[in-house]
Design an enzyme around this catalytic site. Structure first.
Site, short mmCIF file in Angstrom:
data_model
loop_
_atom_site.label_atom_id
_atom_site.label_comp_id
_atom_site.label_asym_id
_atom_site.label_seq_id
_atom_site.Cartn_x
_atom_site.Cartn_y
_atom_site.Cartn_z
N HIS A 167 4.78 2.17 -6.63
CA HIS A 167 3.47 2.80 -6.02
C HIS A 167 2.67 2.96 -6.83
O HIS A 167 2.31 4.07 -7.27
CB HIS A 167 4.08 4.18 -5.56
CG HIS A 167 3.38 5.04 -4.73
ND1 HIS A 167 2.07 5.38 -4.99
CD2 HIS A 167 3.61 5.75 -3.43
CE1 HIS A 167 1.29 6.10 -4.14
NE2 HIS A 167 2.45 6.43 -3.27
N GLU A 271 0.36 -1.00 -3.40
CA GLU A 271 1.85 -0.71 -3.68
C GLU A 271 2.52 -1.95 -3.22
O GLU A 271 2.23 -2.40 -1.95
CB GLU A 271 2.16 0.42 -3.19
CG GLU A 271 1.42 1.76 -3.35
CD GLU A 271 1.59 2.98 -2.32
OE1 GLU A 271 2.77 2.94 -1.73
OE2 GLU A 271 0.79 3.68 -2.23
#
Ligand code: BG6
Length: 300
Positions: A167, A271
């Site tokens: 992420h 991400e």
């Protein structure tokens, strides 16, 4: 403790170094320096909080309001999202891997000046709901940053179904000035519009409001063009079928206790992972490797 590479034919200035420190909140941290760059990794969440090339601004955005507390995620850098992505009824968002201490298994300054570290997620009680597995995270630092999340199903007879995602929060000069390339024609779930499925029509995605999108079935490189910092960031990946793009914008930023009200202007999350319809089903004994290489160059 500090260690220098001593093997091989590297010149002294090319030797990589790993230093063990107490980081913020007294959480254990590894500081890595190479001839080209520096990086910081917390054992808490196997969380990279910094990668910076010499003579360049930091690659990763870190919130000034981040918590550094056991059981809480760090805000910014690269949270490791596993074994689920997003909300799960009765469970914390984005899995337990990001809020648990990982163990350092190996660190290896290589003769070419790179440094690699390997972390492993210990066997926490939360894992009991799944088939037996191991999760290793290998971080290699040199001119670029290479991340490998290796999941192996250790069960003799059960399938292991999971999601994963690195992420990554990127530092940008002004989020409204950047363009994100590489997603044209890809279908996505628009979380801001209640998970409606749409198709990306833009060659160069611009950010001018809250964005929270899961791009599906996409394995291509994404580029972030940042005219304010004069930098192009490349996100290259293997073993990843999803790309998530997120910026909380004004209202959401204000609701987040660990994020500054104006910080949305200086970050974008791109991400890489396998989430939603791209979740992974590993057969007994199977291994899945998610590899992401982050690099940057001067924007021409
Ligand atoms: C993104 C999600 O990946 O992470 C967003 O798509 C979410 O919906 C964001 O808001 C941040 O999540 P968290 O749990 O770190 O606040």
């Amino acid at each position: 403790m500090t260690t220098n590479a001593s093997a091989g034919k590297a010149t002294p200035e090319a030797l990589g170094r790993v230093t063990f420190l107490d980081g913020q909140g007294e959480l254990p941290m590894l500081e890595i320096s190479t001839a080209w760059s520096t990086a910081e990794i917390y054992l808490h969440g196997a969380h990279l909080t910094q990668f910076k090339k010499q003579h360049e601004p930091p690659l990763l955005f870190m919130s000034q309001c981040s918590r550094f507390t056991e059981g809480q995620p760090i805000r910014g850098g690269i949270p490791v999202i596993f074994p689920w992505f997003g909300a799960r009824e009765g469970l914390a968002q984005h899995g337990f891997a990001r809020v648990k201490a990982w163990e350092l298994k190996e660190f290896a300054p290589a003769p070419d000046g790179s440094v690699s570290v390997r972390l492993r997620l210990p066997d926490y009680p939360e894992a009991a709901a799944y088939a037996a597995f191991t999760a290793d995270y290998i971080v290699t630092v040199n001119q670029s940053l290479t991340l490998q999340l290796v999941i192996t199903n250790q069960s003799p007879d059960a399938e292991f179904i999971f999601e994963n995602c690195l992420h990554t929060y990127f530092d940008v000069g002004d989020v409204t000035a950047i363009s994100i390339r590489g997603l044209k024609g890809v279908s996505y779930l628009d979380k801001v519009a209640g998970f409606v499925e749409k198709t990306e029509t833009s060659d160069a995605l611009r950010i001018a409001s809250e964005v929270d999108r899961i791009y599906q079935n996409t394995t291509g490189t994404v580029e972030i063009l940042d005219p304010r910092l004069g930098r192009k960031i490349l996100v290259e990946k293997q073993g990843s079928a999803s790309t998530v793009v997120w910026n909380p914008w004004i209202a959401k930023a204000r609701q987040m206790p660990d994020f500054g009200d104006e910080e949305y202007e200086r970050m974008i999350c791109v991400e890489s992972g396998n989430v939603a319809s791209n979740s992974i089903s590993l057969p007994p004994g199977g291994t899945s490797t998610l590899t992401v290489k982050l690099s940057s160059e001067t924007l021409k």
